[in-house]
Design a protein around this motif. Structure first.
Motif, PDB file in Angstrom:
ATOM      1  N   GLN A 189     -12.514  24.036  -4.555  1.00 30.10           N
ATOM      2  CA  GLN A 189     -13.556  23.351  -5.323  1.00 30.10           C
ATOM      3  C   GLN A 189     -13.642  21.879  -4.914  1.00 30.10           C
ATOM      4  OE1 GLN A 189     -12.369  23.991  -9.403  1.00 30.10           O
ATOM      5  NE2 GLN A 189     -13.630  25.819  -9.600  1.00 30.10           N
ATOM      6  N   PHE A 190     -14.827  21.311  -5.144  1.00 33.47           N
ATOM      7  CA  PHE A 190     -14.996  19.879  -4.943  1.00 33.47           C
ATOM      8  C   PHE A 190     -14.349  19.149  -6.114  1.00 33.47           C
ATOM      9  CE2 PHE A 190     -18.328  21.544  -2.238  1.00 33.47           C
ATOM     10  CZ  PHE A 190     -18.249  20.715  -1.127  1.00 33.47           C
ATOM     11  N   ASP A 191     -13.670  18.064  -5.816  1.00 36.54           N
ATOM     12  CA  ASP A 191     -13.012  17.285  -6.868  1.00 36.54           C
ATOM     13  C   ASP A 191     -13.247  15.811  -6.593  1.00 36.54           C
ATOM     14  OD1 ASP A 191     -11.567  16.716  -9.114  1.00 36.54           O
ATOM     15  OD2 ASP A 191      -9.822  17.921  -8.538  1.00 36.54           O
ATOM     16  N   SER A 192     -12.904  14.971  -7.542  1.00 35.80           N
ATOM     17  CA  SER A 192     -13.124  13.530  -7.370  1.00 35.80           C
ATOM     18  C   SER A 192     -12.088  12.734  -8.139  1.00 35.80           C
ATOM     19  CB  SER A 192     -14.533  13.144  -7.848  1.00 35.80           C
ATOM     20  OG  SER A 192     -14.663  13.420  -9.224  1.00 35.80           O
ATOM     21  N   LEU A 193     -11.975  11.476  -7.785  1.00 33.54           N
ATOM     22  CA  LEU A 193     -11.110  10.528  -8.492  1.00 33.54           C
ATOM     23  C   LEU A 193     -11.990   9.467  -9.131  1.00 33.54           C
ATOM     24  CD1 LEU A 193      -8.183   9.778  -5.988  1.00 33.54           C
ATOM     25  CD2 LEU A 193      -7.968  10.873  -8.204  1.00 33.54           C
ATOM     26  N   SER A 194     -11.754   9.200 -10.400  1.00 31.44           N
ATOM     27  CA  SER A 194     -12.475   8.102 -11.058  1.00 31.44           C
ATOM     28  C   SER A 194     -11.870   6.788 -10.595  1.00 31.44           C
ATOM     29  CB  SER A 194     -12.344   8.224 -12.579  1.00 31.44           C
ATOM     30  OG  SER A 194     -10.984   7.993 -12.966  1.00 31.44           O
ATOM     31  N   TRP A 195     -12.601   5.702 -10.813  1.00 29.85           N
ATOM     32  CA  TRP A 195     -12.071   4.385 -10.463  1.00 29.85           C
ATOM     33  C   TRP A 195     -10.779   4.106 -11.221  1.00 29.85           C
ATOM     34  CZ3 TRP A 195     -13.582   1.583  -6.449  1.00 29.85           C
ATOM     35  CH2 TRP A 195     -14.847   1.822  -5.915  1.00 29.85           C
ATOM     36  N   THR A 196     -10.717   4.543 -12.488  1.00 32.41           N
ATOM     37  CA  THR A 196      -9.529   4.317 -13.313  1.00 32.41           C
ATOM     38  C   THR A 196      -8.323   5.034 -12.730  1.00 32.41           C
ATOM     39  OG1 THR A 196     -10.916   4.117 -15.282  1.00 32.41           O
ATOM     40  CG2 THR A 196      -8.579   4.526 -15.646  1.00 32.41           C
ATOM     41  N   GLU A 197      -8.519   6.310 -12.335  1.00 31.05           N
ATOM     42  CA  GLU A 197      -7.418   7.097 -11.776  1.00 31.05           C
ATOM     43  C   GLU A 197      -7.008   6.558 -10.404  1.00 31.05           C
ATOM     44  OE1 GLU A 197      -4.465   9.962 -11.272  1.00 31.05           O
ATOM     45  OE2 GLU A 197      -5.463   9.139 -13.049  1.00 31.05           O
ATOM     46  N   PHE A 198      -7.992   6.167  -9.616  1.00 27.94           N
ATOM     47  CA  PHE A 198      -7.721   5.596  -8.294  1.00 27.94           C
ATOM     48  C   PHE A 198      -6.858   4.343  -8.438  1.00 27.94           C
ATOM     49  CE2 PHE A 198      -9.219   2.906  -4.640  1.00 27.94           C
ATOM     50  CZ  PHE A 198      -8.732   3.704  -3.618  1.00 27.94           C
ATOM     51  N   THR A 199      -7.230   3.458  -9.353  1.00 27.60           N
ATOM     52  CA  THR A 199      -6.480   2.213  -9.593  1.00 27.60           C
ATOM     53  C   THR A 199      -5.081   2.518 -10.112  1.00 27.60           C
ATOM     54  OG1 THR A 199      -8.550   1.106 -10.122  1.00 27.60           O
ATOM     55  CG2 THR A 199      -6.537  -0.017 -10.768  1.00 27.60           C
ATOM     56  N   ARG A 200      -4.970   3.506 -11.004  1.00 26.64           N
ATOM     57  CA  ARG A 200      -3.669   3.868 -11.578  1.00 26.64           C
ATOM     58  C   ARG A 200      -2.719   4.333 -10.478  1.00 26.64           C
ATOM     59  NH1 ARG A 200      -0.746   8.106 -13.357  1.00 26.64           N
ATOM     60  NH2 ARG A 200      -2.286   9.641 -12.662  1.00 26.64           N
ATOM     61  N   GLN A 201      -3.221   5.175  -9.551  1.00 23.44           N
ATOM     62  CA  GLN A 201      -2.357   5.674  -8.488  1.00 23.44           C
ATOM     63  C   GLN A 201      -1.985   4.579  -7.496  1.00 23.44           C
ATOM     64  OE1 GLN A 201      -3.050   9.491  -6.711  1.00 23.44           O
ATOM     65  NE2 GLN A 201      -4.124  10.294  -8.499  1.00 23.44           N
ATOM     66  N   ILE A 202      -2.897   3.641  -7.272  1.00 23.69           N
ATOM     67  CA  ILE A 202      -2.581   2.493  -6.407  1.00 23.69           C
ATOM     68  C   ILE A 202      -1.424   1.697  -7.012  1.00 23.69           C
ATOM     69  CG2 ILE A 202      -3.428   0.215  -5.666  1.00 23.69           C
ATOM     70  CD1 ILE A 202      -6.195   1.617  -5.286  1.00 23.69           C
ATOM     71  N   ASP A 203      -1.523   1.446  -8.312  1.00 20.95           N
ATOM     72  CA  ASP A 203      -0.450   0.722  -9.003  1.00 20.95           C
ATOM     73  C   ASP A 203       0.867   1.484  -8.946  1.00 20.95           C
ATOM     74  OD1 ASP A 203      -2.013  -1.430  -9.631  1.00 20.95           O
ATOM     75  OD2 ASP A 203      -2.385  -0.856 -11.711  1.00 20.95           O
ATOM     76  N   GLN A 204       0.776   2.824  -9.046  1.00 20.92           N
ATOM     77  CA  GLN A 204       1.992   3.639  -8.990  1.00 20.92           C
ATOM     78  C   GLN A 204       2.645   3.568  -7.613  1.00 20.92           C
ATOM     79  OE1 GLN A 204       0.244   7.391 -10.474  1.00 20.92           O
ATOM     80  NE2 GLN A 204       1.819   7.363 -12.074  1.00 20.92           N
ATOM     81  N   VAL A 205       1.828   3.584  -6.563  1.00 24.93           N
ATOM     82  CA  VAL A 205       2.368   3.446  -5.203  1.00 24.93           C
ATOM     83  C   VAL A 205       3.076   2.099  -5.063  1.00 24.93           C
ATOM     84  CG1 VAL A 205       1.762   3.146  -2.764  1.00 24.93           C
ATOM     85  CG2 VAL A 205       0.735   5.009  -4.077  1.00 24.93           C
ATOM     86  N   ALA A 206       2.396   1.033  -5.496  1.00 23.79           N
ATOM     87  CA  ALA A 206       2.988  -0.314  -5.399  1.00 23.79           C
ATOM     88  C   ALA A 206       4.278  -0.402  -6.207  1.00 23.79           C
ATOM     89  CB  ALA A 206       1.978  -1.355  -5.881  1.00 23.79           C
ATOM     90  N   ALA A 207       4.268   0.196  -7.409  1.00 26.52           N
ATOM     91  CA  ALA A 207       5.452   0.159  -8.278  1.00 26.52           C
ATOM     92  C   ALA A 207       6.619   0.909  -7.650  1.00 26.52           C
ATOM     93  CB  ALA A 207       5.115   0.752  -9.646  1.00 26.52           C
ATOM     94  N   SER A 208       6.332   2.065  -7.023  1.00 28.76           N
ATOM     95  CA  SER A 208       7.399   2.848  -6.392  1.00 28.76           C
ATOM     96  C   SER A 208       7.955   2.123  -5.174  1.00 28.76           C
ATOM     97  CB  SER A 208       6.864   4.227  -5.999  1.00 28.76           C
ATOM     98  OG  SER A 208       6.550   4.982  -7.151  1.00 28.76           O
ATOM     99  N   LEU A 209       7.099   1.498  -4.406  1.00 31.17           N
ATOM    100  CA  LEU A 209       7.568   0.724  -3.254  1.00 31.17           C
ATOM    101  C   LEU A 209       8.489  -0.398  -3.709  1.00 31.17           C
ATOM    102  CD1 LEU A 209       4.241   0.487  -1.171  1.00 31.17           C
ATOM    103  CD2 LEU A 209       6.262   1.860  -0.620  1.00 31.17           C
ATOM    104  N   TYR A 210       8.103  -1.069  -4.778  1.00 35.85           N
ATOM    105  CA  TYR A 210       8.919  -2.157  -5.325  1.00 35.85           C
ATOM    106  C   TYR A 210      10.257  -1.604  -5.833  1.00 35.85           C
ATOM    107  CZ  TYR A 210      10.237  -6.168  -8.210  1.00 35.85           C
ATOM    108  OH  TYR A 210      10.908  -7.226  -8.773  1.00 35.85           O
ATOM    109  N   HIS A 211      10.196  -0.430  -6.474  1.00 30.45           N
ATOM    110  CA  HIS A 211      11.407   0.214  -6.996  1.00 30.45           C
ATOM    111  C   HIS A 211      12.422   0.480  -5.883  1.00 30.45           C
ATOM    112  CE1 HIS A 211      13.905   3.133  -9.236  1.00 30.45           C
ATOM    113  NE2 HIS A 211      13.846   3.869  -8.131  1.00 30.45           N
ATOM    114  N   PHE A 212      11.933   0.911  -4.720  1.00 31.63           N
ATOM    115  CA  PHE A 212      12.823   1.236  -3.607  1.00 31.63           C
ATOM    116  C   PHE A 212      13.206   0.019  -2.776  1.00 31.63           C
ATOM    117  CE2 PHE A 212      11.212   5.617  -4.272  1.00 31.63           C
ATOM    118  CZ  PHE A 212      12.425   6.297  -4.290  1.00 31.63           C
ATOM    119  N   GLY A 213      12.766  -1.158  -3.201  1.00 28.12           N
ATOM    120  CA  GLY A 213      13.201  -2.377  -2.536  1.00 28.12           C
ATOM    121  C   GLY A 213      12.340  -2.835  -1.378  1.00 28.12           C
TER     122      GLY A 213
END
Length: 481
Positions: A8-32
């Protein structure tokens, strides 16, 4: 995007896109992983590609893209030169190469696999879902506030490596200021809005599609990410984009398909097609100067559009308003053909070292025999040897760890492109040849492979061609039939 698991076709909202970006940045920071850390993305196009891209930059990291088809040797070279510790990978082929780098290189310590269902017993390999769960976005809020005070416009954003086919791979360094200035001059030249939908099928590892995709985020437009570029013709009628970045090869193949289909038609139908295209050419000549189309031609064009041209545009989904095109030379007659059908192919010229676009068509006036008009606030001049030189705030900061290679091409703020060209009236830029590609036979004759390849590439029996002959008695070619 199309989810191949759910079909199926799916999409990401701007809110979800931003949330996942923050999660990536947070995980990178977590791992040093901290500011200026070089992190790789080795994958075909996926939504996660862009999420990781912006997430790395959000942690003040530096993104190093790999071509999805890069060899183990190329991957090893880049990891070693950048002292890379973490790499995001897409499919099993890329993972297999990346895994060998744990032992082949001294620095790589973690792999994140975009496939969210991938399971591994190796603690150094995580799937994307596991990875973004580790970093706590709440804890990252304090760090995010700190980062906002630390960010500098000229921070290094990315290192984009050349393919390495013509020698040692070189990593072009682009800063956030290069991207932001590029977005500003595109705002002045293009007419992209948040109502537009673009389809991303060229590799995100290349500066053209990558800069375009980031520009769409800047504008607020939607972007459909196509994983397999071979499926572009299949998905165009389903997605119905208004915009799509392309390369001349795409139009070559599409034109070949149209000609092959036309050959099957009865003679009367072929004559109607030829008349419609001829009418489209006449109307296109007026459009290229924003001149009003005369009444009788206007009537004939409406008829041609209804009978033929509108149906041709359905191949592209039916909603296309503009198709940026660059990356190689295009035959002017091919460019004119698609403009005759009513497709605005916005042909341009640029390089990785110039954050992509140096010139492109103005919508209100354009010359088919140029690579468009020089972009606003970008300066171009032609050297005494005929080389195109570029200056402006999109010009890169140099090649990573290669001061001599940088000094060869950056002189007094001017980037020496290695391309031969000239400037026409009204700032029309013409790129005539790739100076570094010129061959000299053993009898002293200079030969332009590009001109021969364009000419011979017209043949319906030739799929791909490369002309060779440097230091040989004669010129020959390697051909894929």
């Amino acid at each position: 995007y199309f989810d191949k698991k759910t079909k199926q076709f799916d999409s990401l909202s701007w809110t979800e896109f931003t949330r996942q970006i923050d999660q990536v940045a947070a995980s990178l920071y977590h791992f040093g992983y901290d500011a200026d850390e070089k992190m790789g993305i080795f994958s075909v196009n996926k939504p996660e590609w862009l999420i990781a891209d912006v997430g790395i930059m959000a942690n003040r990291g530096v993104v190093v893209p790999f071509y999805a088809t890069a060899s183990a040797g190329q991957v090893k070279y880049i990891i070693q030169e950048t002292e890379m510790r973490l790499i995001f990978v897409g499919n099993e082929d890329q993972l297999a190469i990346a895994r060998t780098m744990f032992t082949e290189t001294e620095t790589l310590e973690m792999i994140v696999v975009f496939d969210q269902d991938y399971e591994s017993d190796n603690p150094r390999i995580l799937n994307f879902r596991e990875f973004i769960k580790i970093g706590c976005s709440e804890k990252f809020k304090e760090r995010k506030a700190e980062l906002e005070t630390e960010f500098q416009p000229d921070d290094l954003a990315t290192i984009i490596y050349t393919s390495g086919t013509t020698g040692e791979q070189k990593g072009a360094m682009l800063g956030h200021d290069n991207f932001m200035f590029s977005f500003g001059i595109h705002d002045k030249r293009l007419h992209v809005t948040e109502n537009d939908l673009s389809m991303c099928f060229l590799p995100l590892s290349h500066v053209f599609e990558r800069t375009w995709s980031l520009y769409l985020l800047h504008v607020g437009a939607s972007n459909f990410i196509l994983e397999n570029p071979r499926e572009v013709i299949e998905y165009l009628p389903k997605v119905k984009p208004t915009l799509m970045c392309t390369v001349p090869r795409f139009f070559d193949k599409t034109y070949e398909g149209i000609v092959a289909e036309k050959a099957k038609w009865p003679a009367w139908k072929q004559k109607v097609f030829d008349w419609a295209i001829s009418t489209g050419h006449k109307a296109s000549n007026y459009r290229s100067t924003s001149s009003p189309i005369p009444g009788m031609l206007g009537f004939r064009y409406k008829l041609a559009n209804a009978l033929v041209l509108k149906k041709l545009r359905l191949v592209f989904g039916g909603n296309i308003k503009e198709m940026p095109c660059a990356g190689a030379a295009i035959r002017p007659e091919l460019l004119r053909f698609f403009h005759a059908t009513g497709i605005f192919v916005n042909y341009g010229y640029g390089a990785t070292e110039t954050s992509a676009t140096v010139s492109c068509f103005r919508s209100e006036e354009y010359d088919f025999d140029t690579c468009g008009t020089i972009m606003p606030d970008i300066f171009v001049k032609i050297s005494s040897e005929g080389e195109i030189l570029v200056k402006g705030k999109t010009v890169f900061k140099g090649y990573f760890n290669k001061p001599e290679a940088t000094a060869d091409v950056l002189k007094d703020g001017w980037y020496y492109t290695g391309d031969e060209g000239r400037i026409k009236p009204k700032d029309g830029l013409v790129m005539t040849d790739r100076i570094k590609d010129l061959m000299k036979t053993s009898v002293g004759k200079y030969v332009s492979p590009q001109k021969l390849e364009l000419l011979l590439g017209k043949d319906e029996f030739i799929e791909q061609i490369i002309v060779v002959g440097d230091n040989r008695k004669f010129v020959t070619a390697l051909i894929v039939p």
